[in-house]
Design an enzyme around this catalytic site. Structure first.
Site, PDB file in Angstrom:
ATOM      1  N   GLU A  40      41.892 -65.697 -62.178  1.00 14.03           N
ATOM      2  CA  GLU A  40      43.208 -65.786 -62.831  1.00 14.03           C
ATOM      3  C   GLU A  40      43.372 -67.140 -63.527  1.00 14.03           C
ATOM      4  O   GLU A  40      43.848 -67.215 -64.667  1.00 14.03           O
ATOM      5  CB  GLU A  40      44.296 -65.597 -61.772  1.00 14.03           C
ATOM      6  CG  GLU A  40      45.707 -65.767 -62.278  1.00 14.03           C
ATOM      7  CD  GLU A  40      46.662 -66.128 -61.160  1.00 14.03           C
ATOM      8  OE1 GLU A  40      47.695 -66.739 -61.473  1.00 14.03           O
ATOM      9  OE2 GLU A  40      46.372 -65.824 -59.984  1.00 14.03           O
ATOM     10  N   ASP A  44      43.886 -67.337 -67.525  1.00 13.92           N
ATOM     11  CA  ASP A  44      45.111 -67.934 -68.065  1.00 13.92           C
ATOM     12  C   ASP A  44      44.783 -68.884 -69.219  1.00 13.92           C
ATOM     13  O   ASP A  44      45.419 -68.849 -70.278  1.00 13.92           O
ATOM     14  CB  ASP A  44      45.833 -68.682 -66.939  1.00 13.92           C
ATOM     15  CG  ASP A  44      47.067 -69.418 -67.418  1.00 13.92           C
ATOM     16  OD1 ASP A  44      48.061 -68.749 -67.738  1.00 13.92           O
ATOM     17  OD2 ASP A  44      47.033 -70.654 -67.482  1.00 13.92           O
ATOM     18  N   GLU A 116      45.347 -61.490 -66.038  1.00 11.65           N
ATOM     19  CA  GLU A 116      44.659 -62.756 -66.319  1.00 11.65           C
ATOM     20  C   GLU A 116      43.295 -62.807 -65.633  1.00 11.65           C
ATOM     21  O   GLU A 116      42.317 -63.308 -66.204  1.00 11.65           O
ATOM     22  CB  GLU A 116      45.524 -63.932 -65.871  1.00 11.65           C
ATOM     23  CG  GLU A 116      46.737 -64.142 -66.756  1.00 11.65           C
ATOM     24  CD  GLU A 116      47.585 -65.322 -66.338  1.00 11.65           C
ATOM     25  OE1 GLU A 116      48.228 -65.920 -67.222  1.00 11.65           O
ATOM     26  OE2 GLU A 116      47.621 -65.653 -65.134  1.00 11.65           O
TER      27      GLU A 116
END
EC number: 3.1.26.3
Length: 225
Positions: A40, A44, A116
């Site tokens: 993640e 991101d 993400e």
């Protein structure tokens, strides 16, 4: 034979060479063992770069402020959760018993984090150009419809203007919890808002993101009053 993951890969438009990556991307921290938070974190950053690059070339005359607001709209948790629902990600998530019982597979923050994480997994499984193509295919309609201007104000700004317009006091944000290692933290923020009975909760990987998430929820609640 079509496995559930085969079905998901068709929805996202990418077939993994390393199946372990997609399984990891779908594993929430509440489940036992390895989870998706490192993916993640990676996803991101990649998403922010790809969207910023597209906006820079798509809007050559738009200033930095408007581009920042458009990017914030496109990468915020609410938009990512919408993508997650379009992919029906809730059907594929691996959650711990507590999150399963509380309906975590429907929660915006969990869906957004998984999107993400999938971006991070696609990048590790392929390369920069492939993950760029995948992200832009997911965002095509949103990128074609987004326009610079006041509608791109972030949730905290919109909440403040909403309250000021009604002569109500400004919201008060309080960090109530921080968990995780320094490079991979989750912030929980309470937002007290006039017109909403209970403090609104927001979570995010930074204080700012948690405050924005709380403001977004507060706006939704105020619009239903």
């Amino acid at each position: 034979m079509n496995s559930p993951i085969d079905k998901l890969e068709r929805k996202i438009g990418y077939q993994f060479n390393d199946a372990d990556l997609i399984h990891l991307a779908l594993t929430h921290r509440s489940a036992a063992g390895k989870h998706n938070e490192r993916l993640e974190f990676l996803g991101d950053s990649i998403l922010s770069f790809v969207i910023a690059d597209d906006l820079y070339h798509r809007f050559p005359k738009v200033n930095e402020g408007d581009m920042s607001r458009m990017r914030a709209t496109l990468v915020r948790g609410h938009t990512l959760a919408e993508l997650g629902r379009e992919f029906e990600l809730g059907d594929y998530l691996k959650l711990g018993p507590g999150e399963l019982k509380s309906g975590g597979f429907r929660r915006d923050s969990i869906l957004a984090d998984a999107v993400e994480a999938i971006i991070g997994a696609v990048y590790l499984d392929s390369d920069t150009e492939v993950v760029r193509r995948i992200i832009l295919s997911w965002y095509q309609s949103r990128l074609e419809s987004i326009q610079p201007g006041v509608s791109q104000k972030d949730p905290k700004t919109r909440l403040q203007e909403f309250l000021q317009g009604r002569r109500n006091p400004l919201p008060v944000y309080t960090v109530t919890n921080i968990k995780g290692e320094a490079h991979n933290q989750e912030f929980t923020v309470e937002c007290e808002v006039a017109g909403v009975d209970k403090p609104v909760i927001g979570k995010g990987t930074s204080r700012r993101k948690a405050e924005q998430a709380a403001a977004e929820t507060a706006l939704e609640q105020l619009s239903n009053v």
